[in-house]
Motif scaffolding. Structure first.
Motif: not given
Length: 279
Positions: A110-113, A161-163, A199-203
């Motif tokens: 919650a505290d991380s972007n 979506k803010s993260k 907002h999700v990057r998956l590799g």
């Protein structure tokens, strides 16, 4: 540098005592030292009472303002690096209750972007289906139902979506069959689905030609403020910027070797099909 668990617990107080002692030996008040370091007097006070742990850069500024000799500089900087490192053993987490650990992780998220996950061994709970989560907790003592529920609740953060999230998984992590084949297919399908969130990057890093370095430990980078590194017996929390930078460098190396976007989804879909053969 070798980290002893007892050192990690005591080093913050030791660092505070050492800084206070050196200032007094130099004949400076906290206010005068603060002006020399371009810091506030309250910040110096918090460092010297152990209420706040200084970063290495802060300690370097203080020691140079005190004209500390090289041997003192090296000794205190070593102490500062240990003070910025925390050991959390797994058995202590078990005694406190695994659901409490889930609450701590939810707070961190919650505290991380921007959060980066390197997953060389298995799929993390944020990406996992319920069957996979339960299977991953079979080694844990006691009733795991509350922990499973908390892990599933935490997944809501993926839709914030803010993260920004980046997940790098090795082929081993994706294909380790800890649930039956049909469930593995569903699990991999979920990875494909989540990878489409903007907002999700998956590799994924397929097995094959050697990666830039061997994948050793699961680790997570929360913004640029801390890194958690997991092993079989617990986790280490690094808050020192050089340790964070080194893990960022490792992450970037594997990201360059990973399949991303449509290439990752194509590879994941192929792996999922291998578990649907007997359906």
């Amino acid at each position: 540098m070798i980290y002893e668990p007892e050192q990690l617990g005591q080093s913050r107080n030791d660092l505070a005592d050492r800084l206070r002692e050196l200032r007094k030996q130099a004949g400076l008040t906290g206010d005068r030292l603060a002006r020399r370091c371009n810091m506030s007097q309250s910040q110096i006070s918090k460092f010297e009472t152990g209420r706040k742990t200084p970063r290495l850069l802060d300690v370097e500024r203080i020691l140079r303002a005190l004209d500390a000799p090289p041997e003192v500089l090296a000794d205190v900087l070593t102490l500062a690096r240990i003070a910025n490192t925390e050991w959390q053993d797994k058995r202590s987490s078990w005694r406190r209750g695994l659901e409490k650990r889930q609450a701590e992780l939810a707070t961190l998220e919650a505290d991380s972007n921007e959060i980066r996950y390197f997953l060389p061994g298995m799929i993390t709970g944020l990406l996992a289906i319920p069957e996979y989560i339960r299977a991953s907790l079979t080694h844990s003592p006691g009733d795991i139902s509350k922990t499973v529920a908390r892990k599933l609740e935490r997944q809501a953060v993926l839709y914030d979506k803010s993260k920004h999230f980046t997940f790098l998984l090795t082929e081993q992590a994706v294909r380790w069959e800890i649930v039956p084949g049909p469930a593995m297919a569903v699990q991999i399908d979920r990875l494909v689905s989540l990878s489409r969130l903007p907002h999700v990057r998956l590799g994924v890093v397929p097995a094959g030609p050697a990666a830039p370095r061997g994948p050793m430990n699961t680790f997570t980078i929360y913004d640029d403020r801390l890194v958690t590194v997991e092993n079989f017996t617990g986790r280490i929390v690094f808050r020192e910027f050089r340790d964070i930078a080194e893990h960022r460098n490792i992450f970037n190396q594997f990201e360059q070797a990973a399949l991303l976007g449509d290439s990752a989804r194509k590879q994941l879909s192929q792996w999922a099909e291998t578990y649907r053969v007997d359906l």
